[in-house]
Design a protein around this motif. Sequence first.
Motif, PDB file in Angstrom:
ATOM      1  N   PHE A 181      94.260  25.242  36.313  1.00 39.38           N
ATOM      2  CA  PHE A 181      94.079  24.570  37.603  1.00 39.38           C
ATOM      3  C   PHE A 181      93.536  23.157  37.423  1.00 39.38           C
ATOM      4  N   PHE A 182      92.536  22.994  36.551  1.00 39.06           N
ATOM      5  CA  PHE A 182      91.924  21.682  36.361  1.00 39.06           C
ATOM      6  C   PHE A 182      92.879  20.691  35.694  1.00 39.06           C
ATOM      7  N   LEU A 183      93.660  21.133  34.717  1.00 35.94           N
ATOM      8  CA  LEU A 183      94.466  20.229  33.896  1.00 35.94           C
ATOM      9  C   LEU A 183      95.892  20.051  34.391  1.00 35.94           C
ATOM     10  N   ALA A 208      95.857  24.065  26.211  1.00 36.14           N
ATOM     11  CA  ALA A 208      96.504  23.434  25.060  1.00 36.14           C
ATOM     12  C   ALA A 208      97.922  23.002  25.396  1.00 36.14           C
ATOM     13  N   ALA A 209      98.644  23.828  26.136  1.00 33.83           N
ATOM     14  CA  ALA A 209     100.010  23.476  26.505  1.00 33.83           C
ATOM     15  C   ALA A 209     100.046  22.280  27.451  1.00 33.83           C
ATOM     16  N   LEU A 210      99.106  22.215  28.386  1.00 33.69           N
ATOM     17  CA  LEU A 210      99.076  21.094  29.319  1.00 33.69           C
ATOM     18  C   LEU A 210      98.657  19.805  28.637  1.00 33.69           C
ATOM     19  N   LEU A 211      97.712  19.880  27.706  1.00 31.06           N
ATOM     20  CA  LEU A 211      97.323  18.682  26.959  1.00 31.06           C
ATOM     21  C   LEU A 211      98.476  18.168  26.121  1.00 31.06           C
ATOM     22  N   ARG A 245      94.221   9.137  21.211  1.00 32.21           N
ATOM     23  CA  ARG A 245      92.944   9.709  20.787  1.00 32.21           C
ATOM     24  C   ARG A 245      92.620  10.894  21.687  1.00 32.21           C
ATOM     25  N   LEU A 246      92.207  11.995  21.069  1.00 32.01           N
ATOM     26  CA  LEU A 246      91.857  13.204  21.809  1.00 32.01           C
ATOM     27  C   LEU A 246      90.611  13.821  21.198  1.00 32.01           C
ATOM     28  N   PHE A 247      89.555  13.873  21.987  1.00 38.67           N
ATOM     29  CA  PHE A 247      88.309  14.510  21.569  1.00 38.67           C
ATOM     30  C   PHE A 247      88.111  15.745  22.442  1.00 38.67           C
ATOM     31  N   PHE A 251      99.882  23.014  19.052  1.00 39.35           N
ATOM     32  CA  PHE A 251     100.566  22.527  20.248  1.00 39.35           C
ATOM     33  C   PHE A 251     100.436  21.008  20.369  1.00 39.35           C
ATOM     34  N   LEU A 252      99.313  20.485  19.886  1.00 40.94           N
ATOM     35  CA  LEU A 252      99.034  19.055  20.048  1.00 40.94           C
ATOM     36  C   LEU A 252      99.968  18.183  19.230  1.00 40.94           C
ATOM     37  N   LEU A 253     100.682  18.765  18.273  1.00 41.89           N
ATOM     38  CA  LEU A 253     101.622  17.995  17.455  1.00 41.89           C
ATOM     39  C   LEU A 253     102.819  17.523  18.265  1.00 41.89           C
ATOM     40  N   LYS A 254     102.984  18.043  19.478  1.00 45.43           N
ATOM     41  CA  LYS A 254     104.071  17.595  20.344  1.00 45.43           C
ATOM     42  C   LYS A 254     103.825  16.186  20.878  1.00 45.43           C
ATOM     43  N   ILE A 255     102.574  15.720  20.825  1.00 47.58           N
ATOM     44  CA  ILE A 255     102.246  14.376  21.315  1.00 47.58           C
ATOM     45  C   ILE A 255     102.706  13.374  20.257  1.00 47.58           C
ATOM     46  N   PRO A 256     103.689  12.528  20.554  1.00 50.58           N
ATOM     47  CA  PRO A 256     104.346  11.746  19.494  1.00 50.58           C
ATOM     48  C   PRO A 256     103.464  10.729  18.799  1.00 50.58           C
ATOM     49  N   ASN A 257     102.563  10.048  19.532  1.00 50.02           N
ATOM     50  CA  ASN A 257     101.769   8.967  18.942  1.00 50.02           C
ATOM     51  C   ASN A 257     100.301   9.330  18.773  1.00 50.02           C
ATOM     52  N   LEU A 258      99.987  10.601  18.782  1.00 52.43           N
ATOM     53  CA  LEU A 258      98.595  11.036  18.622  1.00 52.43           C
ATOM     54  C   LEU A 258      98.125  10.763  17.198  1.00 52.43           C
ATOM     55  N   ARG A 259      97.016   9.992  17.091  1.00 52.49           N
ATOM     56  CA  ARG A 259      96.507   9.611  15.772  1.00 52.49           C
ATOM     57  C   ARG A 259      95.149  10.230  15.463  1.00 52.49           C
ATOM     58  N   ASP A 260      94.259  10.197  16.435  1.00 58.31           N
ATOM     59  CA  ASP A 260      92.886  10.649  16.208  1.00 58.31           C
ATOM     60  C   ASP A 260      92.611  11.901  17.033  1.00 58.31           C
ATOM     61  N   VAL A 261      92.250  12.973  16.345  1.00 58.13           N
ATOM     62  CA  VAL A 261      91.884  14.223  17.005  1.00 58.13           C
ATOM     63  C   VAL A 261      90.571  14.697  16.407  1.00 58.13           C
ATOM     64  N   GLN A 262      89.682  15.142  17.261  1.00 55.96           N
ATOM     65  CA  GLN A 262      88.425  15.679  16.750  1.00 55.96           C
ATOM     66  C   GLN A 262      87.945  16.808  17.644  1.00 55.96           C
ATOM     67  N   LEU A 263      87.468  17.860  16.994  1.00 50.81           N
ATOM     68  CA  LEU A 263      86.839  18.970  17.712  1.00 50.81           C
ATOM     69  C   LEU A 263      85.335  18.838  17.544  1.00 50.81           C
ATOM     70  N   ARG A 264      84.629  18.845  18.654  1.00 52.49           N
ATOM     71  CA  ARG A 264      83.174  18.727  18.601  1.00 52.49           C
ATOM     72  C   ARG A 264      82.555  19.964  19.235  1.00 52.49           C
ATOM     73  N   GLY A 265      81.943  20.773  18.406  1.00 50.11           N
ATOM     74  CA  GLY A 265      81.233  21.937  18.926  1.00 50.11           C
ATOM     75  C   GLY A 265      79.865  21.550  19.412  1.00 50.11           C
ATOM     76  N   ASP A 266      79.801  20.521  20.272  1.00 50.54           N
ATOM     77  CA  ASP A 266      78.506  19.951  20.673  1.00 50.54           C
ATOM     78  C   ASP A 266      77.974  20.602  21.930  1.00 50.54           C
ATOM     79  N   TYR A 267      77.924  21.927  21.936  1.00 46.55           N
ATOM     80  CA  TYR A 267      77.281  22.618  23.049  1.00 46.55           C
ATOM     81  C   TYR A 267      76.086  23.385  22.506  1.00 46.55           C
ATOM     82  N   HIS A 268      75.057  23.497  23.321  1.00 48.72           N
ATOM     83  CA  HIS A 268      73.773  24.006  22.856  1.00 48.72           C
ATOM     84  C   HIS A 268      73.331  25.181  23.720  1.00 48.72           C
ATOM     85  N   PRO A 269      72.752  26.212  23.126  1.00 49.69           N
ATOM     86  CA  PRO A 269      72.535  26.328  21.685  1.00 49.69           C
ATOM     87  C   PRO A 269      73.825  26.633  20.945  1.00 49.69           C
ATOM     88  N   ALA A 270      74.052  25.956  19.861  1.00 52.41           N
ATOM     89  CA  ALA A 270      75.268  26.144  19.074  1.00 52.41           C
ATOM     90  C   ALA A 270      75.230  27.498  18.376  1.00 52.41           C
TER      91      ALA A 270
END
Length: 703
Positions: free
Chosen positions: A598-600, A631-634, A642-644, A656-675
Motif C-alpha cells: 500500500f505504501f510503495l 522488493a518488486a515495487l522498488l 542510489r538505494l539505502f 529483484f533490485l538488479l532489474k533497475i538498469p542504472n543502480l550503482r549504490d546499494v546498502q542495507l543498514r540494520g540501524d534499528y534499536h535494539p539491534a
Amino acid sequence: MAGTTCYVHIDDLPDIILSNIFSLISDTRTRNAMSLVCRKWHSLERSTRTSIALRGNIKDLFLVPTCFWAVTDIDLSLLSPWGNPLLDYSPKSILSANLLSKAFPSVISLTVCVRNPSILHLLAPQWPNLRYVKLVRWHQRLSAPLGSDIIPLLEHCHSLSSLDLSNFYCWTEDLPPTLKAHPWVSASLTHLNMLNHSLFEGFKSHELLAITASCPNLSQLLALCLFDHRYIDFVGDETLLALASNCPSLSLLHLADISSLSGARRPRPDLDDVGYTSEDANFRITMLEDIFASLPLLEELVLDVCENVKSTWPALELLNATCSRLKSLKLGHFLGICREVDSWPDGVSLCKGLESLSIKNSDDLTDSCLIAISLGCPKLVKFEVEGCKKITAMGIRKLACVLQQTLVEVKISCCKHLNTKRSIWALEPVQKHIRKLHLDCVWESIQPSQGNASNSYQFAGIPKLGRGKRNVIPEETSLKKKDEYLDTNCPKIGGNSKEFFKRSWARLQHLSLWIPVGDLLNPLSSVGLENCPVLEEIQIRVEGDCRNQRRPSVCAFGLSTLACYPQLSKMHLDCSGAIGYALTAPYGHIDLSIWERFFLYGIGNLNLSELNYWPPQDKDFNQRSLSLPAAALLADCTSLRRLFIHGTVNEHFMMFLLKIPNLRDVQLRGDYHPAPDYDTTTELRADSCRRFEDALNSRHIQD
C-alpha cells in the motif's frame, strides 16, 4: 594586430588557475566527467580531490584507487559487507589497512564502521594525524572492556579535535573512563557529538561532568541527557552550571532528553496531550541565568528537556544580554518564554540577533507571542514550532508577514489548531521565498461540527481508509472568531480555490511531511502544494499502529501523485513508525507485507535517483525487513542510482533490485534499536552481500 582573430583555449590558463577552478567543484559525477577530458585534466582532478567515499567489498583489494593522494577526508562506512566487521586480525586485514594508508597518505578526516575493536586497532596507527573522526555502528556493542572501541583512537591520534559518536552504538559508561585515561588527547578535543539514537537512556549527571572535566577546551558539545528528576543522578540546573564552568569556551551546546530523538507521537485524537507533561523540571530560573552568564561565546543553544520549565522569560532576556553572538536557539518544554504584554518584545523576542528559533511543546505560546517574536527577531531565517496547542493560523500568518524578507525555512508540527490547509494559508506571505518546509498531513477540519462531517477526502473525491470513530475536539471559545475568519478567508479544497493556491512555491527545494497510518497522501496536491517547480527532495514519515487499522479500501498510499513535481529526485520514505504484524497476523488483521504494498504502490511513476527507505516493523519480533511486494515495487524504480534500505532483506528479494538498469549504490543498514544480538538472517551474511554485489557490478551501466 587589429583584425587578427585570437583563439584562447581553457588549457591556455595557468595550472594554478585551473586547479582553483577544479577545487570549487564538489559534485562527484561532474568531477569524474571532467577527469575524462584529457590527461592534464585527469591529473588536475586527482590532485584537487579532497574527499572520497569508498564503496564495494573490502575483499577486492585490487580495486582500491591509488591516484587520490591529496584526499584528506575519507568515508569507509559504505564498504560492504554492510554492518559486518571491516577488518580483523588476519594477515589479509593488516595488508588492507597498510594498502589504505599508502593509497590515501594525507587523510585527516575519517568515517568508518566499527563493528569490533580490531578495526581501529589496525586503522588508527596508519593515520596518526587524524583530526576528525566519525564512528558508525548499527549493532549492539560486543562484550568487551569499557571503551575498547575508542582507546586505539586516543592512543595513536594525538591531534584529534573532533569525535562524532552520533551513529555509534555504545554505552554511556564507555566514554568517561576512556577520556580520563588519555588527558592530553581529551584536552585537544573541541567537538564532541554524543547525540546517539541507540542509547536507552541519556548521560547521567556524573558521566556528563566527568566528560566535560576531561575535555575543558570543547567549543561544541552535543549529548543526550537524563533530565527526568525522578531518576537518581539526573541532569539538573546545578549540573548544567558545573558543565558551563568546565567548558567556558562553548559556542555550541546541544543537550536533549532521550525522548526528543525518538520522533514518536501519539495519534491525532490525543493531540491535546502530545508532548506535554504534568511534571515540572528541577530548574531554577536564577540558576539558568548563571548558566547563560557563564557561556558568553554561545552561538547555538539547544535545551530540549522532558519536563516543564516555567516562567523562563527573565532568563531568556539575560541570554540576550550575555550571549551577544547567539544565532540559533531551540527550547523544548520551556514555558513563559514571553510575557505576552501587548505583543511587545520581551523574553526570547529580545534576542534580536537570532537567525534560527525552534519552540517545542510550549504550552502557553500564543499568537501574541509569535507577533512579539517577529518584531523582536527581524533576522529570523529559520522558524520551527512543534506541539504548541494555543497558536493559530492567524499568528503564523502575521509572523510570516513581518519576516517575509528573511524567512526561508519553516516547520509546523503537531499543533492542535494548524492543519495542513490552514498552515499553507498562513505561509502565503513567504510562499515565494521559502526553501524548506515541514508540515503535518492533517486533512480534515480540526474542530468539525456535528452537523458537518465532511472532510478533505470527500472534497477531493478520494475514498478514506476504513477507520473507527474519531474523537471530536471541542472548540475553544477564545478561538471562535479566528476560526470563523479562517473559514471565510481560507480557500476550500476543491472547486473554487483562491488565488494563492494557484501561486508557485518558486524556491521550495525540500519538503518534509508527517502523516498518520491510515491516511492518504493524495490530497497534498489539492491544498496548495501542487506547483513546486524546483522541489528536489521530499521526506515522508508514516507513523501509527497498523494493528488497529482495517484493510485499506484503496490500493495506493498516493506516491504517484508526487509525479507533479518535475525536479523531484530524492526521497526519504520512513515507515519505521508504522507498527504491525511481520510474521503471523491474528484473524481479521493484515500483516506488514500488505501495508508495504500500500505504501510503495506507484513509486515507479516517480523519476527518483536516490531513495532512503525504512520498512515498517514488528517490534515484538524486533524485525524490520523488506517484504516480497516491496522488493518488486522498488524494482520498478528504473531511474534509481542510489538505494539505502534501513532494515534487512532476504537475499532472494535483493536480486529483484538488479532489474533497475542504472543502480550503482546499494546498502542495507540494520540501524534499528535494539539491534539483534546475532546475525541469523541471510541478508546480513557476507556471502549474500558478495553474491549480490558481483551480480550488480557485472552489469554495464551507462553513466
